[in-house]
Motif scaffolding. Structure first.
Motif, PDB file in Angstrom:
ATOM      1  N   PRO A   1      -8.659   8.102   1.902  1.00  0.00           N
ATOM      2  CA  PRO A   1      -9.153   6.817   1.398  1.00  0.00           C
ATOM      3  C   PRO A   1     -10.604   6.962   0.949  1.00  0.00           C
ATOM      4  O   PRO A   1     -11.359   7.762   1.516  1.00  0.00           O
ATOM      5  CB  PRO A   1      -9.041   5.891   2.615  1.00  0.00           C
ATOM      6  CG  PRO A   1      -7.987   6.509   3.464  1.00  0.00           C
ATOM      7  CD  PRO A   1      -8.121   7.994   3.270  1.00  0.00           C
TER       8      PRO A   1
ATOM      9  N   HIS B   1       0.838  -1.202   0.000  1.00  0.00           N
ATOM     10  CA  HIS B   1       0.000   0.000   0.000  1.00  0.00           C
ATOM     11  C   HIS B   1       0.872   1.251   0.000  1.00  0.00           C
ATOM     12  O   HIS B   1       1.950   1.270   0.611  1.00  0.00           O
ATOM     13  CB  HIS B   1      -0.908   0.004   1.228  1.00  0.00           C
ATOM     14  CG  HIS B   1      -1.879  -1.137   1.270  1.00  0.00           C
ATOM     15  ND1 HIS B   1      -3.011  -1.167   0.504  1.00  0.00           N
ATOM     16  CD2 HIS B   1      -1.862  -2.301   1.971  1.00  0.00           C
ATOM     17  CE1 HIS B   1      -3.673  -2.293   0.747  1.00  0.00           C
ATOM     18  NE2 HIS B   1      -2.998  -3.006   1.627  1.00  0.00           N
TER      19      HIS B   1
ATOM     20  N   VAL C   1      -0.657   6.879  -7.326  1.00  0.00           N
ATOM     21  CA  VAL C   1      -1.381   6.568  -6.086  1.00  0.00           C
ATOM     22  C   VAL C   1      -2.103   7.827  -5.635  1.00  0.00           C
ATOM     23  O   VAL C   1      -1.596   8.937  -5.816  1.00  0.00           O
ATOM     24  CB  VAL C   1      -0.443   6.042  -4.986  1.00  0.00           C
ATOM     25  CG1 VAL C   1       0.060   4.651  -5.323  1.00  0.00           C
ATOM     26  CG2 VAL C   1       0.720   6.997  -4.739  1.00  0.00           C
ATOM     27  N   ARG C   2      -3.283   7.635  -5.048  1.00  0.00           N
ATOM     28  CA  ARG C   2      -4.124   8.792  -4.740  1.00  0.00           C
ATOM     29  C   ARG C   2      -4.509   8.899  -3.276  1.00  0.00           C
ATOM     30  O   ARG C   2      -5.231   9.804  -2.890  1.00  0.00           O
ATOM     31  CB  ARG C   2      -5.368   8.757  -5.627  1.00  0.00           C
ATOM     32  CG  ARG C   2      -5.056   8.831  -7.116  1.00  0.00           C
ATOM     33  CD  ARG C   2      -6.304   8.678  -7.977  1.00  0.00           C
ATOM     34  NE  ARG C   2      -5.970   8.751  -9.394  1.00  0.00           N
ATOM     35  CZ  ARG C   2      -5.543   7.727 -10.121  1.00  0.00           C
ATOM     36  NH1 ARG C   2      -5.418   6.536  -9.557  1.00  0.00           N
ATOM     37  NH2 ARG C   2      -5.247   7.874 -11.401  1.00  0.00           N
TER      38      ARG C   2
ATOM     39  N   TYR D   1     -11.548   7.997  -4.748  1.00  0.00           N
ATOM     40  CA  TYR D   1     -12.329   7.371  -5.820  1.00  0.00           C
ATOM     41  C   TYR D   1     -13.819   7.631  -5.590  1.00  0.00           C
ATOM     42  O   TYR D   1     -14.258   7.849  -4.456  1.00  0.00           O
ATOM     43  CB  TYR D   1     -12.027   5.869  -5.918  1.00  0.00           C
ATOM     44  CG  TYR D   1     -10.565   5.623  -6.265  1.00  0.00           C
ATOM     45  CD1 TYR D   1     -10.110   5.768  -7.577  1.00  0.00           C
ATOM     46  CD2 TYR D   1      -9.641   5.314  -5.273  1.00  0.00           C
ATOM     47  CE1 TYR D   1      -8.769   5.603  -7.894  1.00  0.00           C
ATOM     48  CE2 TYR D   1      -8.290   5.143  -5.585  1.00  0.00           C
ATOM     49  CZ  TYR D   1      -7.863   5.293  -6.894  1.00  0.00           C
ATOM     50  OH  TYR D   1      -6.534   5.133  -7.209  1.00  0.00           O
TER      51      TYR D   1
ATOM     52  N   ALA E   1      -7.424   1.018   3.640  1.00  0.00           N
ATOM     53  CA  ALA E   1      -7.658   0.705   2.229  1.00  0.00           C
ATOM     54  C   ALA E   1      -9.079   0.274   1.904  1.00  0.00           C
ATOM     55  O   ALA E   1      -9.395   0.089   0.728  1.00  0.00           O
ATOM     56  CB  ALA E   1      -6.691  -0.399   1.788  1.00  0.00           C
TER      57      ALA E   1
ATOM     58  N   ASN F   1     -11.212   3.853 -11.460  1.00  0.00           N
ATOM     59  CA  ASN F   1     -10.360   2.976 -10.665  1.00  0.00           C
ATOM     60  C   ASN F   1      -9.681   1.939 -11.556  1.00  0.00           C
ATOM     61  O   ASN F   1     -10.260   1.488 -12.549  1.00  0.00           O
ATOM     62  CB  ASN F   1     -11.257   2.258  -9.645  1.00  0.00           C
ATOM     63  CG  ASN F   1     -10.477   1.504  -8.609  1.00  0.00           C
ATOM     64  OD1 ASN F   1     -10.046   2.085  -7.622  1.00  0.00           O
ATOM     65  ND2 ASN F   1     -10.280   0.218  -8.820  1.00  0.00           N
TER      66      ASN F   1
ATOM     67  N   ASN G   1      -7.608  13.400  -1.254  1.00  0.00           N
ATOM     68  CA  ASN G   1      -6.612  12.328  -1.131  1.00  0.00           C
ATOM     69  C   ASN G   1      -6.792  11.524   0.158  1.00  0.00           C
ATOM     70  O   ASN G   1      -5.836  11.006   0.732  1.00  0.00           O
ATOM     71  CB  ASN G   1      -5.201  12.877  -1.244  1.00  0.00           C
ATOM     72  CG  ASN G   1      -4.927  13.426  -2.634  1.00  0.00           C
ATOM     73  OD1 ASN G   1      -4.815  14.637  -2.841  1.00  0.00           O
ATOM     74  ND2 ASN G   1      -4.845  12.530  -3.607  1.00  0.00           N
TER      75      ASN G   1
ATOM     76  N   ASP H   1      -3.437   3.326  -0.964  1.00  0.00           N
ATOM     77  CA  ASP H   1      -3.726   2.933  -2.338  1.00  0.00           C
ATOM     78  C   ASP H   1      -2.771   1.798  -2.740  1.00  0.00           C
ATOM     79  O   ASP H   1      -1.694   1.637  -2.182  1.00  0.00           O
ATOM     80  CB  ASP H   1      -3.543   4.139  -3.277  1.00  0.00           C
ATOM     81  CG  ASP H   1      -4.455   4.058  -4.502  1.00  0.00           C
ATOM     82  OD1 ASP H   1      -5.072   3.010  -4.723  1.00  0.00           O
ATOM     83  OD2 ASP H   1      -4.530   5.074  -5.237  1.00  0.00           O
ATOM     84  N   ARG H   2      -3.165   1.048  -3.743  1.00  0.00           N
ATOM     85  CA  ARG H   2      -2.389  -0.136  -4.117  1.00  0.00           C
ATOM     86  C   ARG H   2      -1.172   0.217  -4.965  1.00  0.00           C
ATOM     87  O   ARG H   2      -1.262   1.058  -5.868  1.00  0.00           O
ATOM     88  CB  ARG H   2      -3.260  -1.072  -4.932  1.00  0.00           C
ATOM     89  CG  ARG H   2      -4.473  -1.574  -4.234  1.00  0.00           C
ATOM     90  CD  ARG H   2      -5.517  -1.896  -5.261  1.00  0.00           C
ATOM     91  NE  ARG H   2      -6.510  -2.809  -4.760  1.00  0.00           N
ATOM     92  CZ  ARG H   2      -7.253  -3.581  -5.544  1.00  0.00           C
ATOM     93  NH1 ARG H   2      -7.088  -3.565  -6.860  1.00  0.00           N
ATOM     94  NH2 ARG H   2      -8.146  -4.383  -5.036  1.00  0.00           N
TER      95      ARG H   2
END
Lengths: 248, 1006
Positions: free
Chosen positions: B583, B256, B314-315, B540, B505, B307, B581, B319-320
């Motif tokens: 989650p 992450h 990464v945001r 997102y 996450a 997405n 920014n 994030d992954r």
């Protein structure tokens, strides 16, 4: 990461194991510290077979074995109600059933109700080998483990009147702020402030009389916050503990 | 690391266990040994207690001790407690009395923490056969339950204790009718309240039900049936997604992002790949770049597509960045540390008020971004809503007073105890099997297909039991990770979130800033009501439009005004849902509505008090009534064409009356002596109310299907795509089928859900299962019933020579009955159809979607004690009187209310996700993020006010989400009642309350 597990049967064996620096060895009580392991490769020395879990009284001293579980301490009849309250807030029952007094203290945070109370009572720690005595107030801020030493017990005076109060988001939330206040028959007063922002509960005042406690609290708070709320309720709680001990 | 052997005594049997490393926890070893009743809650400090075992007869968290520590101790897991009494020819001792009590008392919802609670009950009763309720609560306090609110588990243990003491136990289905209402008296226990006299402790678990409509004569509907899945859950059977062993299964982990906003310039995975035991490492360069939304909703997804499984940007922190599959969890975690990432940090936006500023950094600058409705990535706008009903400006001009205020609600976590978990593997047909803890198996299959590059037909999604979801699993959140790794490795993969991952996450409730502006006449008539919402969707836009749309759609629909305004209400609801920014937010029980009601109900209280009006009378004067149009139904429908809906049933007045009586409103509200506590000048009492409405399903959109098949013995298989996430929906669907088929609930074998075998269902969200899936079940059952009646008519003619029309035959008592009492059993009919004559399989499939969304209504009350010197608030009692239509199962429905109120209580006083200036989460475990434990719960009481909703076959509406809506404002209003402090932001932390008190003292001084 734990790479070795040992369960010594004697103190001597435990001390010897803890003396090693390869692998670096740490005492294991209930396991409270497991969650704090940062990935370092260590050996653990489980103290469960060492019979360090006695609760005893010697003269005016209460002696609590390092491996005593929090739940056994909580259920001990001679422990005062406010200390029981603090233990109840320290951890839920599943953890109290296995966590040792020593483990809880070693892994304690700045808002630990239990550590705040022990510090208020000016608790003494006894170390093996050699029965070396160190006040918790001197040891806890540094938490230094010399190789080859083992915490044996905690001692405090039974003559102390202990009062505790904490403020949390719900009745059994770990308090973000707590005060423990101990009063000796001699008139000595010792006040400890526990707070989320601290790494170790802070000494506010220790001496005969408490007239200067407000200034002392403001000073203690100034080391970690300028939040008027924290300062204000610290003073209010302490006043309340000094005068009535009334809790919500 | 060297693997060793150790000897453990588990469930009375000593066994040598091989291949144990010194760092293995007892939990890991127990599960590896197939003892799946011990659950993993994702935590590192043992906060949740799902992994509870008995360690020398004491409850301990098996995740918190090393397996080697357990050597020489007596370890007991749930598997040692009891077993199914019916095992064919084999005699068994059956279930333990505590297990039976859990089933009888409705103490099991998702069942994930049930084994732990049963063990805790056993440990307690062994040493204390006559515990008080407080002692039971203390014994359960190490185990977090997010479903039940602890009331029924406590009652179950008290019930078991009474049973073990040899006392007479009342039946759980003894109905309780609230006393007739007298406005001047507290509702005393009625004669039917059998909790007194039989045992010293309260063991009555059934709720009170006030029937507004004439009661219907049902045999199954309305009964507090045991949950159909209770017996497996109470035994800790391997019912959940992670409770599976597959040869060669790899463990997945995700790297992450530690940075809130950055481009990934370069990733070096060579060291991670070289680590022995690592089988695959995937970055954005390894997998197809497919844009999608993680929201589990019907097609087309009503929100932006923004997405990717993995991206070069990464945001948010969490994030992954990369996926790893390895032979063990430890190896996978080690591999994550070996991945080297070159991040190019970008400016971050954490304050949603800055998102749409000129020159603000654009969070979604990817060209693949797909707009929905008015989303605009260049303005960081995930959704925009502008709804005007009537003439709002004229309404403000008509008003004698205008009230304006700003309110704020936090980001909070669903905190289901079972983390997100998925297992993927290729089956023998090279189809991708996805065994996942999801609320939306069919949406998951559809959304995942393009993401993993497979057609829908080559994906099978299996939903086992779900350990709680609350909207958090209405998301295609982690299934793609495991599927990508299975594709990469060809091997089964398990991916299970840790609790920290849940916080950094997973999804959460949208935090919102809400401005209210309301026009009102001197007599309390609302002339116009306006709400503006600024909603933070995070990085997102999953559920961005629909959650925030619901905020206005439900909370702003309740108060339409009175007289001419009632006929033509003036309501405005505007919202901007912006990217930041943080989650991402998403679906969470209540779906935007609790946010709205915090503002609306605090605002109504403020207005009523300012005008000197009774707050309850003021609310009822302006609230919507039966026969009126849902005001929003003419204006908005989640981006689709709106269709007018008339609200047929409104039980709000009865809810208010019964709620008032239950909490003793008239004795407390406005009574100065009740508000103070003698000898404790720093304490004050307060009482507050909120009235609320929700929805039941999404009209013209969401569909559920059901299939029913008759078996040789007259039992039925009921296959539904609906997903019981612990609510008891499988049980109430079985009850409805049994009602139509004239049989008992236990004759209905429910299977849910598997995209290969069960009919489509939109899934468990929008309070729709009882209503939508239930109607589908009833339709299918009616078709099956007709086939049975036709066959019965033939058989009666053959057997008795009586000619009957199928409509003259009714199904009851597992028989088909003619008017003269002649009957054929269902078993005889089944044998006849399957084996004896004109053989046929009696079965049917049906589906249902609704043109309406009948709202449930409720009055929620809170009683508090507060410390005016510290700001600490203790909620003493919560009461909810709810009109959910006809209650199909009072036990499961009241469990929904109690659990919902408990979650809402956390929302009110303690739950909050906060971040530092870099966007790093401050709360990453269930200690910092506090959810209520058993020993700190207030008293709770539920009253059902039963109306009959004509659009449902049995008159049902929903109850699952509405309990979330009114607790926070009722608590806020109680704080106001206690000390005059106007709290505008939740949670009501001691500091916020103290500040509110200082504000009024400052006003008084000035």
């Amino acid at each position: 990461m734990i790479i070795e597990y040992q369960r010594p049967k004697t103190i001597e064996e435990a001390v010897q194991l803890l003396s090693r620096d390869r692998p670096r060895s740490k005492p294991l009580g209930g396991g409270a510290f497991l969650s704090q392991n940062n990935g370092e490769e260590i050996a653990v020395v489980d103290i469960q077979s060492l019979e360090l879990n006695q609760i005893a009284q010697k003269g005016e001293s209460r002696i609590i074995g390092a491996a005593t579980t929090l739940e056994d301490l909580l259920n001990c009849d001679s422990i005062c109600d406010d200390l029981k309250t603090a233990i109840g807030l320290e951890a839920p029952i599943n953890t109290r059933n296995i966590a040792t007094v020593a483990g809880a203290v070693v892994a304690s945070t700045g808002n630990s109700p239990f550590a705040t109370c022990l510090l208020a009572m000016d608790t003494e720690t006894i170390w093996l080998p050699g029965e070396k005595r160190v006040t918790l107030g001197n040891w806890l801020p540094l938490r230094k483990f010399a190789p080859g030493v083992l915490l044996k017990s905690f001692n405090w005076s039974e003559t102390i009147s202990l009062r505790y109060f904490g403020v949390g988001r719900s009745p059994f939330d770990r308090p973000f702020l707590c005060i423990a206040l101990a009063i000796w028959p001699s008139g000595r007063v010792r006040i400890i402030l526990g707070a989320k922002e601290l790494t170790t509960p802070a000494l506010v005042l220790d001496g005969r009389g408490h007239e200067s406690f407000e200034a002392a609290l403001i000073n203690a708070c100034s080391h970690f916050t300028n939040n008027q709320y924290i300062i204000n309720i610290s003073i209010n709680i302490t006043k309340r503990l000094l005068h009535t001990g009334a809790a919500l | 690391m060297k693997k060793q052997s150790l000897t453990l005594t588990i469930n009375g049997k000593s066994s040598k266990i091989h291949g144990v490393t010194p760092s293995d926890t007892l939990l890991e070893i127990l599960r590896r040994e197939g003892l799946f009743g011990t659950k993993f809650g994702g935590c590192r400090k043992g906060e949740c207690g799902a992994c509870t075992v008995l360690f020398d007869q004491k409850t301990v968290n098996s995740c918190g001790i090393l397996a080697f520590q357990a050597e020489g101790h007596d370890i007991r897991t749930i598997e040692s407690i009891g077993e199914n009494p019916d095992q064919g020819w084999k005699h068994t001792d059956g279930l333990h009395i505590i297990q039976k009590a859990f089933m009888d008392s409705g103490a099991i919802q998702c069942g994930y923490c049930t084994p732990a609670m049963v063990l805790a009950g056993k440990a307690l009763l062994q040493k204390n056969p006559s515990p008080t309720a407080d002692e039971v609560r203390e014994s359960l306090s190490g185990i977090l339950c997010r479903c039940t609110g602890y009331l029924k588990p406590v009652q179950a243990i008290l019930r078991a204790a009474a049973c073990l003491r040899g006392e007479i136990i009342i039946d759980v289905d003894t109905p309780i009718q609230p006393s007739p209402i007298s406005d001047n008296s507290i509702n005393q226990p009625s004669e039917n309240d059998l909790s007194n006299g039989i045992t010293a402790t309260k063991i009555q678990t059934a709720p009170k039900i006030w029937k507004v409509s004439k009661p219907q004569a049902y045999s199954q509907v309305g009964k507090p049936e045991r949950k159909v899945d209770a017996i497996k859950l109470v035994q800790g059977k391997p019912a959940f997604a992670a409770d599976i062993e597959l040869r060669g299964m790899l463990v997945a982990k995700v790297l992450h992002s530690p940075i809130a906003h950055a481009r990934i310039n370069h990733i070096d995975v060579s060291k991670a790949k070289a680590l022995p035991g690592v089988v695959a490492v995937l970055t954005w360069q390894d997998i197809p770049r497919v844009v999608y939304s993680t929201a589990g909703q019907s097609d087309p997804i009503p929100g932006p597509l923004d997405n990717f499984s993995l991206d070069n940007k990464v945001r948010f922190v969490g994030d992954r960045v990369a996926f790893v599959a390895a032979e063990s969890s430890a190896i996978a975690e080690h591999a994550l540390k070996l991945i080297e990432v070159d991040y190019e940090p970008l400016p971050i936006i954490l304050d949603p008020r800055m998102s749409m500023d000129e020159g603000a950094i654009i969070i979604h600058d990817e060209p693949e971004f797909v707009n929905f409705a008015n989303s605009n990535p260049k303005k960081n706008l995930a959704a925009e809503i502008r709804i005007d009903i009537g003439d709002v400006e004229k309404g403000f001009k008509d008003a004698d007073f205008i009230f304006e205020e700003d309110y704020e609600v936090p980001k909070v976590q669903q905190a289901h105890i079972e983390p997100h978990v998925v297992v993927t593997y290729w089956d023998e047909n090279d189809r991708m099997v996805i065994r996942t803890s999801t609320q939306v198996p069919f949406h998951a299959r559809r959304v995942l297909a393009p993401v993993i590059g497979l057609p829908i037909k080559r994906i099978r999604v299996i939903k086992p039991r779900i350990g709680g979801g609350f909207g958090g699993k209405q998301e295609i959140l982690i299934e793609d990770v495991a599927a990508h790794l299975t594709i990469a490795t060809g091997r089964p993969v398990i991916y299970e979130y840790s609790r920290e991952e849940e916080f950094i996450a997973a999804r959460s409730r949208h935090p919102m800033q809400i401005h209210m502006k309301t026009g009102v006449k001197k007599d309390g008539t609302l002339t116009a009501n306006s709400m503006y919402v600024l909603s933070d969707t995070g990085a997102y836009g999953c559920h961005a439009l629909t959650v925030t749309g619901n905020t206005g759609h439900k909370s702003m629909a309740l108060y339409v005004g009175d007289n001419q305004y009632r006929k033509s209400p003036n309501i405005r609801f505007y919202a901007d849902v912006v990217y930041t920014n943080h989650p991402p937010a998403g679906a969470y029980r209540g779906y935007g509505v609790p946010q709205g009601y915090w503002a609306v109900e605090r605002h109504m209280e403020k207005i009523s008090r300012a005008l000197g009006l009774d707050p309850i009378e003021f609310r009822l004067k302006n609230s919507i009534r039966a026969g009126e149009l849902h005001p929003f139904s003419t204006a908005w429908s989640e981006g689709r064409e709106p269709q007018p809906e008339t609200i047929e049933t409104v039980g709000l007045v009865d809810c208010v009356q019964h709620g008032k009586a239950t909490i003793g409103w008239d004795q407390k509200f406005g009574n100065p002596s009740w508000h103070t506590i003698p000898g404790k000048p720093h304490l004050r009492r307060g009482i507050g109310v909120a009235t609320v409405m929700q929805g039941t399903a999404i009209p013209y959109l969401d569909m559920g299907g059901a299939s029913i098949k008759m078996n040789d013995d007259g039992s039925f298989n009921l296959l539904v795509g609906a997903t019981d996430l612990g609510t008891g929906s499988d049980t109430i669907l079985a009850q409805m089928a049994a009602e139509v088929l004239g049989t008992t609930t236990e004759e209905i074998l429910v299977y849910s859900s598997d995209t290969d075998f069960t009919p489509f269902d939109k899934g468990a969200y929008a309070s729709s299962t009882t209503y939508i899936s239930g109607s589908a079940v009833v339709k299918a059952a009616e078709q099956v019933a007709e086939r049975i009646r036709l066959r019965a008519a033939k058989m009666i003619k053959e057997r008795h020579g009586i000619e009957l029309n199928s409509q003259e035959i009714r199904l009851a008592g597992k028989c088909a009955l003619g008017p003269d009492g002649k009957f054929i059993t269902l078993e005889e009919i089944a044998y006849n159809t399957l084996h004896h004559a004109e053989q046929e399989q009696i079965m049917a499939v049906a589906s249902y979607y609704s043109p309406v969304s009948p709202p449930p209504f409720a009055a929620q009350f809170a009683e508090i004690t507060m410390d005016i010197e510290t700001g600490q608030v203790v909620v003493d009692k919560l009461v909810m009187a709810v009109d959910g239509g006809v209650i199909v199962n009072p036990m499961t429905a009241s469990g929904q209310i109690e659990g919902g109120m408990t979650q809402a209580l956390g929302y009110a006083v303690c739950e909050e996700m906060t971040y530092d200036k870099n966007g790093v989460a401050k709360e990453i475990d269930l200690e910092e993020y506090h959810i209520f434990r058993a020993n700190e719960m207030p008293e709770m009481e539920t009253v059902f006010v039963e109306t009959f909703e004509p659009s449902h076959p049995f008159g049902a509406k929903a109850v699952a989400e509405i309990p979330m809506d009114g607790v926070a404002p009722a608590v806020g209003n109680a704080i106001l009642d206690a000390c005059g402090a106007e709290l505008l932001t939740i949670p009501a932390t001691p500091e916020r309350v103290w500040m509110a008190i200082q504000a009024i003292q400052g006003k008084e001084n000035s």
